[in-house]
Design a protein around this motif. Structure first.
Motif, mmCIF file in Angstrom:
data_model
loop_
_atom_site.group_PDB
_atom_site.id
_atom_site.type_symbol
_atom_site.label_atom_id
_atom_site.label_comp_id
_atom_site.label_asym_id
_atom_site.label_seq_id
_atom_site.Cartn_x
_atom_site.Cartn_y
_atom_site.Cartn_z
ATOM 1 N N GLY A 190 0.773 -1.234 0.000
ATOM 2 C CA GLY A 190 0.000 0.000 0.000
ATOM 3 C C GLY A 190 0.803 1.281 0.000
ATOM 4 N N TYR A 191 2.122 1.167 -0.164
ATOM 5 C CA TYR A 191 2.949 2.374 -0.264
ATOM 6 C C TYR A 191 2.972 2.838 -1.721
ATOM 7 N N THR A 192 1.920 3.572 -2.085
ATOM 8 C CA THR A 192 1.726 3.964 -3.479
ATOM 9 C C THR A 192 1.571 5.465 -3.667
ATOM 10 N N LYS A 193 1.826 6.236 -2.613
ATOM 11 C CA LYS A 193 1.674 7.686 -2.691
ATOM 12 C C LYS A 193 2.995 8.373 -2.363
ATOM 13 N N SER A 194 3.337 9.381 -3.157
ATOM 14 C CA SER A 194 4.605 10.081 -2.952
ATOM 15 C C SER A 194 4.676 10.783 -1.601
ATOM 16 N N GLU A 195 3.512 11.147 -1.043
ATOM 17 C CA GLU A 195 3.508 11.845 0.255
ATOM 18 C C GLU A 195 4.015 10.952 1.383
ATOM 19 N N TYR A 196 4.044 9.618 1.180
ATOM 20 C CA TYR A 196 4.591 8.720 2.186
ATOM 21 C C TYR A 196 6.123 8.789 2.229
ATOM 22 N N ASP A 211 -3.443 9.694 7.815
ATOM 23 C CA ASP A 211 -3.329 10.978 7.124
ATOM 24 C C ASP A 211 -3.395 12.116 8.140
ATOM 25 N N ASP A 212 -2.866 13.251 7.750
ATOM 26 C CA ASP A 212 -2.955 14.455 8.594
ATOM 27 C C ASP A 212 -4.226 15.179 8.177
ATOM 28 N N PHE A 213 -5.362 14.870 8.839
ATOM 29 C CA PHE A 213 -6.648 15.331 8.327
ATOM 30 C C PHE A 213 -7.359 16.352 9.221
ATOM 31 N N ASP A 214 -6.773 16.705 10.374
ATOM 32 C CA ASP A 214 -7.455 17.661 11.248
ATOM 33 C C ASP A 214 -6.480 18.133 12.316
ATOM 34 N N GLU A 215 -6.941 19.008 13.171
ATOM 35 C CA GLU A 215 -6.151 19.419 14.341
ATOM 36 C C GLU A 215 -5.888 18.183 15.195
ATOM 37 N N PHE A 274 8.049 7.168 0.590
ATOM 38 C CA PHE A 274 8.501 5.816 0.266
ATOM 39 C C PHE A 274 7.368 5.194 -0.520
ATOM 40 N N ASP A 275 7.526 5.107 -1.848
ATOM 41 C CA ASP A 275 6.449 4.533 -2.645
ATOM 42 C C ASP A 275 7.013 3.653 -3.747
ATOM 43 N N ALA A 276 6.173 2.748 -4.221
ATOM 44 C CA ALA A 276 6.600 1.688 -5.126
ATOM 45 C C ALA A 276 7.210 2.203 -6.418
ATOM 46 N N LYS A 277 6.696 3.309 -6.940
ATOM 47 C CA LYS A 277 7.160 3.787 -8.239
ATOM 48 C C LYS A 277 8.474 4.559 -8.169
ATOM 49 N N SER A 278 8.658 5.321 -7.109
ATOM 50 C CA SER A 278 9.786 6.256 -7.108
ATOM 51 C C SER A 278 10.967 5.861 -6.220
ATOM 52 N N CYS A 279 10.809 4.857 -5.356
ATOM 53 C CA CYS A 279 11.926 4.521 -4.465
ATOM 54 C C CYS A 279 13.093 3.938 -5.250
ATOM 55 N N TYR A 338 -5.478 1.834 24.624
ATOM 56 C CA TYR A 338 -4.593 2.930 24.226
ATOM 57 C C TYR A 338 -4.564 2.986 22.709
ATOM 58 N N VAL A 339 -4.910 4.144 22.149
ATOM 59 C CA VAL A 339 -4.888 4.338 20.696
ATOM 60 C C VAL A 339 -3.924 5.469 20.368
ATOM 61 N N ASN A 340 -2.899 5.171 19.581
ATOM 62 C CA ASN A 340 -1.860 6.147 19.249
ATOM 63 C C ASN A 340 -1.442 6.955 20.492
ATOM 64 N N PRO A 341 -0.960 6.270 21.518
ATOM 65 C CA PRO A 341 -0.702 6.943 22.799
ATOM 66 C C PRO A 341 0.398 8.001 22.756
ATOM 67 N N THR A 342 1.254 7.996 21.735
ATOM 68 C CA THR A 342 2.290 9.033 21.653
ATOM 69 C C THR A 342 1.795 10.300 20.958
ATOM 70 N N GLY A 343 0.584 10.266 20.408
ATOM 71 C CA GLY A 343 0.072 11.407 19.660
ATOM 72 C C GLY A 343 -0.102 11.049 18.202
ATOM 73 N N LYS A 344 -0.083 12.030 17.324
ATOM 74 C CA LYS A 344 -0.326 11.756 15.907
ATOM 75 C C LYS A 344 0.788 10.895 15.321
ATOM 76 N N PHE A 345 0.421 10.110 14.306
ATOM 77 C CA PHE A 345 1.315 9.119 13.693
ATOM 78 C C PHE A 345 1.175 9.263 12.176
ATOM 79 N N VAL A 346 1.588 10.400 11.666
ATOM 80 C CA VAL A 346 1.508 10.682 10.233
ATOM 81 C C VAL A 346 2.755 10.173 9.513
ATOM 82 N N ILE A 347 3.913 10.461 10.084
ATOM 83 C CA ILE A 347 5.180 10.002 9.506
ATOM 84 C C ILE A 347 5.433 8.581 9.991
ATOM 85 N N GLY A 348 5.471 7.655 9.067
ATOM 86 C CA GLY A 348 5.656 6.250 9.428
ATOM 87 C C GLY A 348 6.261 5.467 8.294
ATOM 88 N N GLY A 349 6.174 4.147 8.386
ATOM 89 C CA GLY A 349 6.772 3.294 7.362
ATOM 90 C C GLY A 349 8.269 3.488 7.296
#
Length: 424
Positions: A76-82, A192-196, A84-89, A235-246
């Motif tokens: 599922g790594y198919t977007k450049s915003e990650y 995704d980073d979708f809100d405050e 790390f994606d299949a086409k460009s790595c 506990y759900v994402n106990p460290t806070g937001k998790f946008v940068i990953g993989g």
């Protein structure tokens, strides 16, 4: 007094699991062309880069670039915003030929005399906690992430999900080791980073409770569903937001999730990883054999749980030793040492016999590289191969294929033999 035990799992999008899947996809590709391939392939991933290295002896040819990008896309790594994606790595290969010093110990004049591909100790474990003879903590941890991945792929709910995720389950046991209740669940998922941030975290937690966990509970057997008493900590994402990953968030390497791959910390582990290794490496094949032994002994009624250790010397076919620990749960009049002696007579544990018993020279490994190598149902499936022998045939689509067994080490095909040997 009751006690707690915890296991964790990681998703197919976790950096280390990306590496495991790439390494096993490369192994499968080699075996689909040459079933005698000897492969030891490691992978490293980081921001925008994949590095494959290792030793191979084969008559086949593999397009490393194509295999790598296919695995990354499937995950599922198919977007450049990650980042790390299949086409460009970038994909770098440093795969070279296997050492002749190793090969001479593995390949002998007769196949039956094949020696172990390395020294080492391998463990198998089984218990009666679940119908598949796996511990509850690791199984529920896997189920959480399998359902999370299914939701992500369906694309109808929790549409903000990204591939990287981790789970953790803590189970309360009674004094005598009986599962009593789920105590704690941890779910950390990339998104995704979708809100405050505060609103994002509240939405994700709400969705985990209302969407994910009901699916998880429904996927569990009835006796496990009863352990979700409603008073567990979540506990759900106990460290806070998790946008940068993989691989952009953390580098990954093959073989760093060996406890996730096995029993979640129950029993023991010899330290050898599985992925990227052909079955001549007893790190992999003998660990499968040890699980097969443990599962069949528990299923036959020898004991409630058991740990089986097998030790090998490189280049030597016969194990140097077999050890058994039933944790005092035996149902028969036999010591653990006596059980170990019987195992030696019931199961042929030479590398050749193990490979033959489970038909391991087939491209069956990529599927094992996420959500555990054990506790899965054995099944048969056609796989496309580029060689021809008495085991291959042309299917309806005109492809040269072979019918192979996946997770053959999970079969309960030795239960009757075990019962006969122990007079059950």
């Amino acid at each position: 007094m009751s006690y707690l035990f915890t296991s964790e799992s990681v998703s197919e999008g976790h950096p280390d699991k990306v590496c495991d899947q790439i390494s096993d996809a490369l192994l499968d590709s080699f075996l689909s062309q040459d079933p005698e391939s000897k492969v030891a392939c490691e992978t490293l991933v980081t921001t925008g880069l994949v590095v494959c290295a290792g030793e191979v002896k084969t008559t086949g040819y593999v397009s490393v670039d194509e295999i790598v990008r296919g695995v990354i896309s499937r995950i599922g790594y198919t977007k450049s915003e990650y980042q790390f994606d299949a086409k460009s790595c970038g994909v770098l290969s440093a795969i070279h030929s296997q050492s002749p010093d190793i090969n001479q110990g593995v390949v002998r004049e007769t196949a039956e005399a094949q020696g172990a591909g390395d020294q080492g100790i391998m463990f198998g474990y089984a218990c009666s906690e679940m119908d598949n003879f796996m511990p509850i903590t690791i199984e529920v941890s896997h189920i959480i992430l399998q359902e999370l991945a299914a939701i992500r792929r369906e694309g109808k709910q929790m549409t903000y999900l990204r591939p990287d995720a981790k789970s953790q389950v803590t189970l309360q046991y009674s004094d005598n080791g009986i599962p009593e209740r789920i105590d704690t669940i941890v779910v950390s998922t990339q998104h995704d980073d979708f809100d405050e941030e505060t609103k994002m975290l509240a939405r994700i937690r709400q969705d985990v409770q209302a969407i994910l966990l009901p699916r998880v509970i429904a996927a569990c057997p009835a006796k496990v569903q009863e352990l979700f008493t409603g008073d567990y900590q979540l506990y759900v994402n106990p460290t806070g937001k998790f946008v940068i990953g993989g691989p952009h968030g953390d580098s990954g390497v093959t073989g760093r999730k060996i406890i996730v791959d096995t029993y979640g910390g129950h029993g023991a582990h010899g330290g050898g990883a599985f992925s990227g290794k052909d079955p001549s490496k007893v790190d992999r094949s003998a660990a499968y054999a040890a699980r097969h032994i443990a599962k069949n002994l528990v299923a036959a009624g020898v004991c409630e749980k058991i740990l089986v250790q097998i030790g090998y010397a490189i280049g030597v076919a016969k194990p140097v030793g077999i050890f058994v620990n039933t944790y005092g749960s035996t149902k028969i009049n036999a010591t653990d040492a006596e059980i170990a002696k019987k195992i030696e007579k019931i199961f042929d544990l030479s590398p050749y016999a193990i490979v033959k018993r489970f038909d391991l020279k087939n491209p069956i490994y990529e599927i094992t590289a996420s959500y555990g190598h054990f506790g899965r149902d054995a099944f048969e499936k056609e796989v496309e191969v580029s060689y021809q022998d008495k085991t291959t045939y042309t299917n309806k689509e005109g492809k040269n294929v072979k019918l192979v067994t996946f997770f053959g080490w999970e079969k309960l095909d030795y239960v009757d033999k075990v019962k006969a040997a122990f007079g059950l």
